[in-house]
Design a protein around this motif. Sequence first.
Motif, PDB file in Angstrom:
ATOM      1  N   GLY A  16       0.714  -1.113  -0.002  1.00  0.00           N
ATOM      2  CA  GLY A  16       0.034  -0.042  -0.029  1.00  0.00           C
ATOM      3  C   GLY A  16       0.572   1.294  -0.118  1.00  0.00           C
ATOM      4  O   GLY A  16       0.216   2.291   0.514  1.00  0.00           O
ATOM      5  N   VAL A  17       2.047   1.235  -0.371  1.00  0.00           N
ATOM      6  CA  VAL A  17       2.781   2.502  -0.580  1.00  0.00           C
ATOM      7  C   VAL A  17       2.324   3.265  -1.640  1.00  0.00           C
ATOM      8  O   VAL A  17       1.557   3.012  -2.540  1.00  0.00           O
ATOM      9  CB  VAL A  17       4.313   1.757  -0.781  1.00  0.00           C
ATOM     10  CG1 VAL A  17       4.941   1.085   0.522  1.00  0.00           C
ATOM     11  CG2 VAL A  17       4.544   1.548  -1.897  1.00  0.00           C
ATOM     12  N   ASN A  18       2.717   4.517  -1.493  1.00  0.00           N
ATOM     13  CA  ASN A  18       2.329   5.612  -2.485  1.00  0.00           C
ATOM     14  C   ASN A  18       3.572   6.363  -2.717  1.00  0.00           C
ATOM     15  O   ASN A  18       3.773   7.708  -2.013  1.00  0.00           O
ATOM     16  CB  ASN A  18       1.181   6.432  -1.931  1.00  0.00           C
ATOM     17  CG  ASN A  18       0.571   7.448  -2.797  1.00  0.00           C
ATOM     18  OD1 ASN A  18       0.863   7.255  -4.245  1.00  0.00           O
ATOM     19  ND2 ASN A  18       0.059   8.486  -2.516  1.00  0.00           N
ATOM     20  N   PRO A  19       4.377   5.863  -3.716  1.00  0.00           N
ATOM     21  CA  PRO A  19       5.857   6.482  -3.647  1.00  0.00           C
ATOM     22  C   PRO A  19       5.610   7.837  -4.536  1.00  0.00           C
ATOM     23  O   PRO A  19       4.894   7.934  -5.553  1.00  0.00           O
ATOM     24  CB  PRO A  19       6.438   5.498  -4.695  1.00  0.00           C
ATOM     25  CG  PRO A  19       5.599   4.845  -5.310  1.00  0.00           C
ATOM     26  CD  PRO A  19       4.402   4.560  -4.228  1.00  0.00           C
ATOM     27  N   GLY A  20       6.306   8.837  -3.940  1.00  0.00           N
ATOM     28  CA  GLY A  20       6.388  10.399  -4.703  1.00  0.00           C
ATOM     29  C   GLY A  20       7.530  10.266  -5.750  1.00  0.00           C
ATOM     30  O   GLY A  20       8.174   9.200  -6.048  1.00  0.00           O
ATOM     31  N   ARG A  21       7.810  11.536  -6.156  1.00  0.00           N
ATOM     32  CA  ARG A  21       8.591  11.609  -7.212  1.00  0.00           C
ATOM     33  C   ARG A  21       9.995  11.283  -6.721  1.00  0.00           C
ATOM     34  O   ARG A  21      10.724  10.846  -7.467  1.00  0.00           O
ATOM     35  CB  ARG A  21       8.801  13.182  -7.812  1.00  0.00           C
ATOM     36  CG  ARG A  21       7.595  13.285  -8.713  1.00  0.00           C
ATOM     37  CD  ARG A  21       7.649  14.618  -9.146  1.00  0.00           C
ATOM     38  NE  ARG A  21       6.369  15.113  -9.947  1.00  0.00           N
ATOM     39  CZ  ARG A  21       6.126  16.208 -10.715  1.00  0.00           C
ATOM     40  NH1 ARG A  21       6.880  17.203 -10.646  1.00  0.00           N
ATOM     41  NH2 ARG A  21       4.845  16.349 -11.416  1.00  0.00           N
ATOM     42  N   ARG A  22      10.444  11.638  -5.783  1.00  0.00           N
ATOM     43  CA  ARG A  22      11.713  11.546  -4.967  1.00  0.00           C
ATOM     44  C   ARG A  22      12.079  10.074  -4.692  1.00  0.00           C
ATOM     45  O   ARG A  22      13.083   9.415  -5.476  1.00  0.00           O
ATOM     46  CB  ARG A  22      12.121  12.476  -3.886  1.00  0.00           C
ATOM     47  CG  ARG A  22      13.289  12.006  -3.082  1.00  0.00           C
ATOM     48  CD  ARG A  22      13.681  12.616  -1.515  1.00  0.00           C
ATOM     49  NE  ARG A  22      14.737  12.093  -1.056  1.00  0.00           N
ATOM     50  CZ  ARG A  22      14.701  10.825  -0.292  1.00  0.00           C
ATOM     51  NH1 ARG A  22      13.555  10.068  -0.267  1.00  0.00           N
ATOM     52  NH2 ARG A  22      15.992  10.656   0.302  1.00  0.00           N
ATOM     53  N   GLU A  23      11.012   9.250  -4.458  1.00  0.00           N
ATOM     54  CA  GLU A  23      11.159   7.829  -4.128  1.00  0.00           C
ATOM     55  C   GLU A  23      11.339   7.240  -5.482  1.00  0.00           C
ATOM     56  O   GLU A  23      12.253   6.297  -5.651  1.00  0.00           O
ATOM     57  CB  GLU A  23      10.055   7.298  -3.306  1.00  0.00           C
ATOM     58  CG  GLU A  23      10.006   7.735  -1.966  1.00  0.00           C
ATOM     59  CD  GLU A  23       8.786   7.256  -1.311  1.00  0.00           C
ATOM     60  OE1 GLU A  23       8.925   6.723  -0.297  1.00  0.00           O
ATOM     61  OE2 GLU A  23       7.704   7.599  -1.711  1.00  0.00           O
ATOM     62  N   LEU A  24      10.257   7.503  -6.511  1.00  0.00           N
ATOM     63  CA  LEU A  24      10.606   6.802  -7.897  1.00  0.00           C
ATOM     64  C   LEU A  24      11.745   7.176  -8.434  1.00  0.00           C
ATOM     65  O   LEU A  24      12.362   6.406  -9.202  1.00  0.00           O
ATOM     66  CB  LEU A  24       9.426   7.425  -8.683  1.00  0.00           C
ATOM     67  CG  LEU A  24       7.909   6.908  -8.239  1.00  0.00           C
ATOM     68  CD1 LEU A  24       6.863   7.529  -9.086  1.00  0.00           C
ATOM     69  CD2 LEU A  24       7.963   5.540  -8.167  1.00  0.00           C
ATOM     70  N   ALA A  25      12.528   8.302  -8.258  1.00  0.00           N
ATOM     71  CA  ALA A  25      13.619   8.636  -9.147  1.00  0.00           C
ATOM     72  C   ALA A  25      14.921   7.851  -8.350  1.00  0.00           C
ATOM     73  O   ALA A  25      15.774   7.464  -8.999  1.00  0.00           O
ATOM     74  CB  ALA A  25      13.939  10.292  -8.544  1.00  0.00           C
ATOM     75  N   LEU A  26      14.646   7.701  -7.060  1.00  0.00           N
ATOM     76  CA  LEU A  26      15.713   6.645  -6.277  1.00  0.00           C
ATOM     77  C   LEU A  26      15.928   5.440  -6.790  1.00  0.00           C
ATOM     78  O   LEU A  26      16.681   4.548  -6.595  1.00  0.00           O
ATOM     79  CB  LEU A  26      15.817   6.846  -5.101  1.00  0.00           C
ATOM     80  CG  LEU A  26      15.772   8.274  -4.117  1.00  0.00           C
ATOM     81  CD1 LEU A  26      15.556   8.067  -2.750  1.00  0.00           C
ATOM     82  CD2 LEU A  26      17.428   8.525  -4.157  1.00  0.00           C
ATOM     83  N   LEU A  27      14.538   4.991  -7.243  1.00  0.00           N
ATOM     84  CA  LEU A  27      14.480   3.362  -7.706  1.00  0.00           C
ATOM     85  C   LEU A  27      14.422   3.347  -9.138  1.00  0.00           C
ATOM     86  O   LEU A  27      14.284   2.194  -9.602  1.00  0.00           O
ATOM     87  CB  LEU A  27      13.034   3.103  -7.089  1.00  0.00           C
ATOM     88  CG  LEU A  27      13.236   2.919  -5.699  1.00  0.00           C
ATOM     89  CD1 LEU A  27      11.546   2.434  -5.086  1.00  0.00           C
ATOM     90  CD2 LEU A  27      13.938   1.669  -5.265  1.00  0.00           C
ATOM     91  N   ALA A  28      14.521   4.418  -9.924  1.00  0.00           N
ATOM     92  CA  ALA A  28      14.233   4.260 -11.335  1.00  0.00           C
ATOM     93  C   ALA A  28      15.354   3.422 -11.999  1.00  0.00           C
ATOM     94  O   ALA A  28      15.166   2.664 -12.926  1.00  0.00           O
ATOM     95  CB  ALA A  28      14.599   5.875 -11.812  1.00  0.00           C
ATOM     96  N   GLU A  29      16.575   3.380 -11.467  1.00  0.00           N
ATOM     97  CA  GLU A  29      17.593   2.595 -11.919  1.00  0.00           C
ATOM     98  C   GLU A  29      18.047   1.321 -11.201  1.00  0.00           C
ATOM     99  O   GLU A  29      18.431   1.512 -10.025  1.00  0.00           O
ATOM    100  CB  GLU A  29      18.928   3.527 -12.463  1.00  0.00           C
ATOM    101  CG  GLU A  29      18.823   4.386 -13.490  1.00  0.00           C
ATOM    102  CD  GLU A  29      18.564   3.638 -14.864  1.00  0.00           C
ATOM    103  OE1 GLU A  29      19.055   2.577 -15.096  1.00  0.00           O
ATOM    104  OE2 GLU A  29      17.614   4.130 -15.467  1.00  0.00           O
ATOM    105  N   VAL A  30      18.132   0.046 -11.632  1.00  0.00           N
ATOM    106  CA  VAL A  30      18.447  -0.921 -10.695  1.00  0.00           C
ATOM    107  C   VAL A  30      19.951  -0.953 -10.672  1.00  0.00           C
ATOM    108  O   VAL A  30      20.490  -0.876 -11.706  1.00  0.00           O
ATOM    109  CB  VAL A  30      18.093  -2.269 -11.409  1.00  0.00           C
ATOM    110  CG1 VAL A  30      18.441  -3.418 -10.532  1.00  0.00           C
ATOM    111  CG2 VAL A  30      16.506  -2.490 -11.322  1.00  0.00           C
ATOM    112  N   PRO A  31      20.626  -0.881  -9.711  1.00  0.00           N
ATOM    113  CA  PRO A  31      22.104  -0.573  -9.459  1.00  0.00           C
ATOM    114  C   PRO A  31      23.153  -1.708 -10.074  1.00  0.00           C
ATOM    115  O   PRO A  31      24.256  -1.573  -9.948  1.00  0.00           O
ATOM    116  CB  PRO A  31      22.263  -0.149  -8.167  1.00  0.00           C
ATOM    117  CG  PRO A  31      21.379  -1.106  -7.275  1.00  0.00           C
ATOM    118  CD  PRO A  31      20.153  -1.146  -8.241  1.00  0.00           C
TER     119      PRO A  31
END
Length: 259
Positions: free
Chosen positions: A85-100
């Motif tokens: 039930g998370v609701n990620p914001g832009r910052r969170e989505l940006a941090l997860l955009a690239e798999v490292p």
Amino acid sequence: MVSRGTDERTLSVHNEHEFLLKMEKAELTSSLAQRVVDSKGNDLAKKVVRLIENGGFEPSTSQKRAREIMGRNMFGVEEAIRHFGVNPGRRELALLAEVPWSEEVITVHKDTHILIAVFSLSVLDVRGIAKKLADPEILFYNQDWYDKQAFAEDRGEIGWQLVRKTPIANSTNKSWNEQQALLKDEETPTARIVVQTVVGHFLATGERLFEKIWVRCSDLDSGGDRVCLGGFDAQGLSVGSYWDGTRCVDFGLSASRKS
């Protein structure tokens, strides 16, 4: 099992009316609606439903490629939205955009690890979410000893983790220091990372990790003992803590790939 008939409705007339009004306000035109109607295999409609299920989230190219490799062993942003039930914001989505990790590294670990998008959720947060789920399975064993423990309240940072599905090989019946000596390109994750992995993977796939064994995590409880998790059977995931010098055939070491 009785299949749903083609004429059986799942939405009320009111729901349908409100939905169409919202879609029209979002500039759904007659021609666009007809494209949905005409799409082969109802493909466009299915994509719309999946987008709604995922809270409007659309995976990046990096995430899509990782999913192609990992398959059911990936618990991505979509699963976190759906099951936690998370609701990620832009910052969170940006941090997860690239798999490292590179595709080569992911491929090597595709059968042995879970690739998980870890959110800022504590052990207690995940337990609270689990209690609200209308699921017949018990996700957490009934315990309260860690309710006020710092490790259980820690929400940590957001990011990708590659968490091993089983304990490090030959890590049972060893002390903490002896187990740490077995690590090479991996490290011991925190309890919150392991909890999100174990519970999330079960909710997404029905597979129980650490069902008949326990694994040590990196956290310490208030008494200085090492936190461990396991015994994830039908009675739920158990949380315990033990002295670092303890050696037990049921205690292994959890591990996650260094980024």
